[in-house]
Design a protein around this motif. Sequence first.
Motif, PDB file in Angstrom:
ATOM      1  N   THR A 194     -20.347 -43.473  -9.938  1.00 33.03           N
ATOM      2  CA  THR A 194     -20.300 -44.591  -8.991  1.00 33.03           C
ATOM      3  C   THR A 194     -21.707 -45.049  -8.670  1.00 33.03           C
ATOM      4  O   THR A 194     -22.612 -44.220  -8.495  1.00 33.03           O
ATOM      5  CB  THR A 194     -19.606 -44.162  -7.688  1.00 33.03           C
ATOM      6  N   THR A 195     -21.890 -46.350  -8.591  1.00 34.28           N
ATOM      7  CA  THR A 195     -23.116 -46.892  -8.038  1.00 34.28           C
ATOM      8  C   THR A 195     -22.784 -47.561  -6.712  1.00 34.28           C
ATOM      9  O   THR A 195     -21.732 -48.207  -6.572  1.00 34.28           O
ATOM     10  CB  THR A 195     -23.805 -47.884  -8.994  1.00 34.28           C
ATOM     11  N   THR A 196     -23.642 -47.391  -5.748  1.00 35.52           N
ATOM     12  CA  THR A 196     -23.420 -47.952  -4.418  1.00 35.52           C
ATOM     13  C   THR A 196     -24.051 -49.339  -4.338  1.00 35.52           C
ATOM     14  O   THR A 196     -25.237 -49.499  -4.620  1.00 35.52           O
ATOM     15  CB  THR A 196     -24.021 -47.029  -3.344  1.00 35.52           C
ATOM     16  N   ALA A 197     -23.245 -50.331  -3.959  1.00 35.13           N
ATOM     17  CA  ALA A 197     -23.722 -51.709  -3.911  1.00 35.13           C
ATOM     18  C   ALA A 197     -23.891 -52.225  -2.494  1.00 35.13           C
ATOM     19  O   ALA A 197     -24.378 -53.339  -2.299  1.00 35.13           O
ATOM     20  CB  ALA A 197     -22.764 -52.621  -4.677  1.00 35.13           C
ATOM     21  N   GLY A 259     -13.185 -55.158  -2.993  1.00 34.96           N
ATOM     22  CA  GLY A 259     -13.720 -54.289  -4.032  1.00 34.96           C
ATOM     23  C   GLY A 259     -12.910 -53.013  -4.122  1.00 34.96           C
ATOM     24  O   GLY A 259     -11.693 -52.998  -3.856  1.00 34.96           O
ATOM     25  N   LEU A 260     -13.570 -51.943  -4.487  1.00 36.32           N
ATOM     26  CA  LEU A 260     -12.923 -50.645  -4.671  1.00 36.32           C
ATOM     27  C   LEU A 260     -12.143 -50.239  -3.431  1.00 36.32           C
ATOM     28  O   LEU A 260     -12.650 -50.316  -2.306  1.00 36.32           O
ATOM     29  CB  LEU A 260     -13.988 -49.587  -4.970  1.00 36.32           C
ATOM     30  N   VAL A 285      -9.155 -48.583   5.049  1.00 40.38           N
ATOM     31  CA  VAL A 285     -10.246 -47.615   5.219  1.00 40.38           C
ATOM     32  C   VAL A 285     -11.560 -48.221   4.752  1.00 40.38           C
ATOM     33  O   VAL A 285     -12.603 -48.077   5.412  1.00 40.38           O
ATOM     34  CB  VAL A 285      -9.940 -46.312   4.468  1.00 40.38           C
ATOM     35  N   ALA A 286     -11.540 -48.912   3.609  1.00 38.19           N
ATOM     36  CA  ALA A 286     -12.768 -49.515   3.098  1.00 38.19           C
ATOM     37  C   ALA A 286     -13.329 -50.554   4.064  1.00 38.19           C
ATOM     38  O   ALA A 286     -14.550 -50.688   4.200  1.00 38.19           O
ATOM     39  CB  ALA A 286     -12.509 -50.148   1.726  1.00 38.19           C
ATOM     40  N   ASP A 287     -12.448 -51.297   4.747  1.00 36.36           N
ATOM     41  CA  ASP A 287     -12.917 -52.244   5.767  1.00 36.36           C
ATOM     42  C   ASP A 287     -13.707 -51.508   6.834  1.00 36.36           C
ATOM     43  O   ASP A 287     -14.804 -51.923   7.229  1.00 36.36           O
ATOM     44  CB  ASP A 287     -11.732 -52.953   6.439  1.00 36.36           C
ATOM     45  N   ARG A 288     -13.133 -50.424   7.322  1.00 42.00           N
ATOM     46  CA  ARG A 288     -13.722 -49.693   8.446  1.00 42.00           C
ATOM     47  C   ARG A 288     -15.029 -49.004   8.067  1.00 42.00           C
ATOM     48  O   ARG A 288     -15.932 -48.885   8.901  1.00 42.00           O
ATOM     49  CB  ARG A 288     -12.717 -48.675   8.976  1.00 42.00           C
ATOM     50  N   LEU A 289     -15.129 -48.548   6.819  1.00 41.39           N
ATOM     51  CA  LEU A 289     -16.309 -47.790   6.405  1.00 41.39           C
ATOM     52  C   LEU A 289     -17.449 -48.660   5.900  1.00 41.39           C
ATOM     53  O   LEU A 289     -18.620 -48.350   6.138  1.00 41.39           O
ATOM     54  CB  LEU A 289     -15.931 -46.807   5.292  1.00 41.39           C
ATOM     55  N   TRP A 290     -17.126 -49.731   5.182  1.00 43.55           N
ATOM     56  CA  TRP A 290     -18.142 -50.459   4.440  1.00 43.55           C
ATOM     57  C   TRP A 290     -18.364 -51.890   4.904  1.00 43.55           C
ATOM     58  O   TRP A 290     -19.381 -52.495   4.559  1.00 43.55           O
ATOM     59  CB  TRP A 290     -17.784 -50.480   2.947  1.00 43.55           C
ATOM     60  N   ALA A 291     -17.433 -52.458   5.686  1.00 48.72           N
ATOM     61  CA  ALA A 291     -17.543 -53.876   6.029  1.00 48.72           C
ATOM     62  C   ALA A 291     -17.683 -54.141   7.524  1.00 48.72           C
ATOM     63  O   ALA A 291     -18.029 -55.261   7.908  1.00 48.72           O
ATOM     64  CB  ALA A 291     -16.320 -54.637   5.502  1.00 48.72           C
ATOM     65  N   ARG A 292     -17.419 -53.142   8.360  1.00 41.95           N
ATOM     66  CA  ARG A 292     -17.407 -53.368   9.800  1.00 41.95           C
ATOM     67  C   ARG A 292     -18.415 -52.467  10.516  1.00 41.95           C
ATOM     68  O   ARG A 292     -18.770 -51.408  10.017  1.00 41.95           O
ATOM     69  CB  ARG A 292     -16.011 -53.082  10.369  1.00 41.95           C
ATOM     70  N   PRO A 293     -18.844 -52.880  11.704  1.00 43.87           N
ATOM     71  CA  PRO A 293     -19.683 -51.995  12.503  1.00 43.87           C
ATOM     72  C   PRO A 293     -18.874 -50.844  13.082  1.00 43.87           C
ATOM     73  O   PRO A 293     -17.651 -50.934  13.242  1.00 43.87           O
ATOM     74  CB  PRO A 293     -20.208 -52.915  13.616  1.00 43.87           C
ATOM     75  N   ALA A 387     -17.847 -46.963 -11.445  1.00 45.80           N
ATOM     76  CA  ALA A 387     -17.250 -47.678 -10.318  1.00 45.80           C
ATOM     77  C   ALA A 387     -18.355 -48.229  -9.422  1.00 45.80           C
ATOM     78  O   ALA A 387     -19.477 -47.707  -9.398  1.00 45.80           O
ATOM     79  CB  ALA A 387     -16.335 -46.756  -9.518  1.00 45.80           C
ATOM     80  N   VAL A 388     -18.026 -49.263  -8.678  1.00 44.79           N
ATOM     81  CA  VAL A 388     -18.950 -49.867  -7.716  1.00 44.79           C
ATOM     82  C   VAL A 388     -18.307 -49.769  -6.340  1.00 44.79           C
ATOM     83  O   VAL A 388     -17.184 -50.228  -6.136  1.00 44.79           O
ATOM     84  CB  VAL A 388     -19.241 -51.341  -8.067  1.00 44.79           C
TER      85      VAL A 388
END
Length: 454
Positions: A194-197, A259-260, A285-293, A387-388
């Motif tokens: 995985t690469t982190t974007a 995304g993922l 979960v992805a919203d809460r971890l990567w897209a929101r404060p 994966a990204v």
Amino acid sequence: MTESALAAAVRALMPRARRELAELVAFPSVADADLGLERECRAAAEWVAGALRAEGLTGVRLVDTPDGTASVYGELLGVPGAPTVLLYSHYDVQPELDAAAWDSPPFELTERDGRWYGRGAADCKGNILMHLTALRALRETTGALPVNLKVIVEGSEEQGTGGLEQYARANPDLLRADVIVIGDVGNFAAGQPTTTASLRGACDVFVEVRTLAGNLHSGQFGGAAPDALAALIRILDSLYDERGGTVVKGLPCDQTWTGLEYSDEQFRADAKVLDGVQLIGGGKVADRLWARPSVTVLGIDVPPVLGAAGSVQAATRAKLCLRVPPGMDVHAAQRTLMTHLESVAPYGVQVTVTPGASGSPFSAETSGPAFEALGSAMREAFGVDLAVSGMGGSIPLCSALRELYPDTEIVLFGVEEPTTQIHAVNESVDPLELERMTLGEALFLRDYAAGWGK
């Protein structure tokens, strides 16, 4: 040179990697000045400098940064027509927290159930060994590195004090490169390269509550005397809705991630959520971890249960961490959180809110020659496509590097898959993951150099 030879070289180097990781983990290199571990941090820095010199890097030195810590720099240049690659990691670590809660000594690398346990085994000393072992494998199989090389190993990343960012801005040629590899993240799951974007930014806020000149007898005064601890609890509770989601007045908290995906079931397993306990917040979960404060209470000054007296508390304080997604200004978000805390203080208590360290969010490009080379390298190393993903954590240096070198590709990968439990007790690294990521990095350096200029 064949890939099988490179893979064999990495595998043969793994016992050395374990020995050296044990040496490095033995330094309790926590860069918090209040803990008085400056000598241990310096010793860890010297260890890294010695390892770089042993690999033939030149100009190896400890760079004293404005926050009072030292980063380690070295280079190996002089390959005509080859790109310049900067490898990054950090040697400072988080505190061990409750040492008694560890199943083995936190600063003694211990093998158990096929994993290597110890503070920093993954974050981020395991990534230092990933870099070192990849370089060794390349030189053993080809006789030389295919790229011009720079290495920087930070000494205060976990503290967020910004020493290296400040130094880099004052010395902009030091870290200039064609591609920068940030070795301080990990795979979405073990075995899934995985690469982190996307990285959230972070800022700390301290809130102190005062109500009385001093503590009072809880029987004689309790019920009428304003309790500072109870007031602080009410203030902190205002930061969460009925589902536990973060709510800060004036701060949007409804963004979505495209995304993922990260399933509830996988997250529960990765986070080791207890049976019957619900996940907090709404959306994916992805919203809460990567897209929101999100706001986390990092600590509260309160009397421990053992030995607690029957008294009303006169003063207390808490340290909060606000994580902010890309697209949100971290300083504006920090001010918004501070205003919120001041506005919700109950029954006229004296509240003092002060800002702490901060780092901006970051978004990486997912195109370009480095990204393409990384994809093919990781596919060869793992047998599955790259994966990204996003990451809820923060690496403040990334934003500074983007500002300094807008045309430089920045790629993020490393050994910190979810079960490593970074920042928690019983941190560990999977040696197979370390081996595969090392091979992936070696292949990446080879393939990136081969494709340079084409």
